[in-house]
Design a protein around this motif. Structure first.
Motif, short mmCIF file in Angstrom:
data_model
loop_
_atom_site.label_atom_id
_atom_site.label_comp_id
_atom_site.label_asym_id
_atom_site.label_seq_id
_atom_site.Cartn_x
_atom_site.Cartn_y
_atom_site.Cartn_z
N GLU A 151 0.82 -1.22 0.00
CA GLU A 151 0.00 0.00 0.00
C GLU A 151 0.85 1.27 0.00
N LEU A 152 1.93 1.28 0.74
CA LEU A 152 2.77 2.48 0.77
C LEU A 152 3.43 2.72 -0.59
N ALA A 153 3.82 1.65 -1.26
CA ALA A 153 4.41 1.79 -2.59
C ALA A 153 3.42 2.44 -3.56
N LYS A 154 2.15 2.08 -3.44
CA LYS A 154 1.11 2.69 -4.29
C LYS A 154 1.01 4.19 -4.05
N ALA A 155 1.31 4.62 -2.83
CA ALA A 155 1.25 6.05 -2.48
C ALA A 155 2.55 6.78 -2.87
N GLY A 156 3.53 6.05 -3.40
CA GLY A 156 4.80 6.66 -3.78
C GLY A 156 5.75 6.84 -2.60
N TRP A 157 5.57 6.01 -1.54
CA TRP A 157 6.40 6.16 -0.35
C TRP A 157 7.87 5.99 -0.69
N TYR A 158 8.66 6.95 -0.22
CA TYR A 158 10.11 6.94 -0.40
C TYR A 158 10.82 6.52 0.88
N GLY A 159 10.38 7.09 2.01
CA GLY A 159 11.04 6.81 3.28
C GLY A 159 10.59 7.77 4.36
N LYS A 160 11.51 8.08 5.27
CA LYS A 160 11.22 8.94 6.42
C LYS A 160 12.34 9.94 6.59
N THR A 161 11.99 11.12 7.10
CA THR A 161 12.99 12.13 7.42
C THR A 161 12.79 12.57 8.85
N PHE A 162 13.86 12.55 9.61
CA PHE A 162 13.85 12.98 10.99
C PHE A 162 14.69 14.24 11.10
N GLU A 163 14.04 15.40 11.01
CA GLU A 163 14.75 16.69 11.09
C GLU A 163 15.25 16.92 12.52
N SER A 164 14.42 16.60 13.49
CA SER A 164 14.75 16.70 14.91
C SER A 164 13.80 15.75 15.64
N VAL A 165 13.96 15.60 16.94
CA VAL A 165 13.07 14.69 17.66
C VAL A 165 11.63 15.18 17.63
N HIS A 166 11.43 16.47 17.42
CA HIS A 166 10.07 17.02 17.38
C HIS A 166 9.57 17.27 15.96
N ASP A 167 10.36 16.90 14.97
CA ASP A 167 10.00 17.16 13.57
C ASP A 167 10.35 15.93 12.73
N ALA A 168 9.44 14.96 12.73
CA ALA A 168 9.64 13.72 11.98
C ALA A 168 8.59 13.64 10.87
N LYS A 169 9.03 13.26 9.70
CA LYS A 169 8.17 13.15 8.53
C LYS A 169 8.09 11.67 8.16
N PRO A 170 7.00 11.00 8.58
CA PRO A 170 6.93 9.55 8.41
C PRO A 170 6.64 9.07 7.00
N LEU A 171 6.01 9.93 6.21
CA LEU A 171 5.58 9.49 4.88
C LEU A 171 6.13 10.42 3.81
N MET A 172 7.43 10.33 3.61
CA MET A 172 8.05 11.05 2.51
C MET A 172 7.75 10.28 1.23
N CYS A 173 7.11 10.97 0.29
CA CYS A 173 6.67 10.32 -0.95
C CYS A 173 7.21 11.07 -2.14
N ARG A 174 7.17 10.41 -3.29
CA ARG A 174 7.58 11.04 -4.55
C ARG A 174 6.34 11.46 -5.32
N ASP A 175 6.38 12.70 -5.83
CA ASP A 175 5.29 13.18 -6.69
C ASP A 175 5.53 12.66 -8.11
N PRO A 176 4.59 12.87 -9.03
CA PRO A 176 4.76 12.35 -10.40
C PRO A 176 6.03 12.83 -11.10
N ALA A 177 6.54 14.00 -10.70
CA ALA A 177 7.76 14.52 -11.31
C ALA A 177 9.02 13.99 -10.61
N GLY A 178 8.85 13.21 -9.55
CA GLY A 178 9.98 12.63 -8.85
C GLY A 178 10.43 13.42 -7.63
N GLY A 179 9.78 14.56 -7.36
CA GLY A 179 10.14 15.36 -6.19
C GLY A 179 9.63 14.73 -4.91
#
Length: 169
Positions: A58-86
């Motif tokens: 299911e995550l692959a269908k959403a374009g899931w790339y991974g996770k980014t942890f900017e700080s302990v209070h700023d975590a991005k669990p669903l980093m995805c790719r848009d159609p242009a690859g961004g």
């Protein structure tokens, strides 16, 4: 199983194209070292183990790339790719973002991502300096699962301030 055997087994399970038994992943998990939230800051590319969990694929269908942890209070669990690859943080799918905490899971305290808008916890353990194993847990999941098993690989050149110096690979 010792830590070295767990790393070897993890690699073999990660490379398999067949379904992976949760019990095999649990054995690896039990032998890995816990990790502190500060040690995993940075950008991570993700992948999953196919255990037959309803979330598999299911995550692959959403374009899931991974996770980014900017700080302990700023975590991005669903980093995805848009159609242009961004890359972008999918706030809709995740119902917000997340933060990192130290949480007890299976009798050990380890880095855990707590989602802001979902009753979901992602627990992490160290495979090596560049690889984490994750188990997704959440409200309503029985103590024996089924859990969603995944892995994260540190993106080369990404922030690695959380790496412990002298940690063996």
């Amino acid at each position: 199983m010792d830590r070295h055997q767990a790393r070897t087994r993890f690699q073999a399970l990660r490379e398999t194209r067949d379904r992976v038994e949760a019990a095999a992943l649990d054995a690896v998990w039990a032998a890995l070292d816990t990790v502190r939230p500060e040690e995993i800051l940075g950008e991570w590319k993700g992948g999953e183990f196919d255990t037959g969990h309803p979330l598999n694929g299911e995550l692959a269908k959403a374009g899931w790339y991974g996770k980014t942890f900017e700080s302990v209070h700023d975590a991005k669990p669903l980093m995805c790719r848009d159609p242009a690859g961004g890359l972008y943080s999918d706030l809709e799918l995740g119902k917000g973002e997340a933060s990192l905490w130290t949480v007890e899971f299976r009798g050990e305290s380890t880095a855990t991502m707590v989602y802001d808008g979902r009753p979901v916890l992602d627990h992490f353990k160290r495979v090596d300096d560049a690889t984490l194993m994750g188990i997704m847990n959440g409200k309503g999941v029985p103590a024996d699962g089924p859990y969603y098993y995944f892995f994260l690989e540190r993106v080369a050149g990404a922030a690695s301030a959380g790496r412990r110096s002298g940690e063996d690979a």
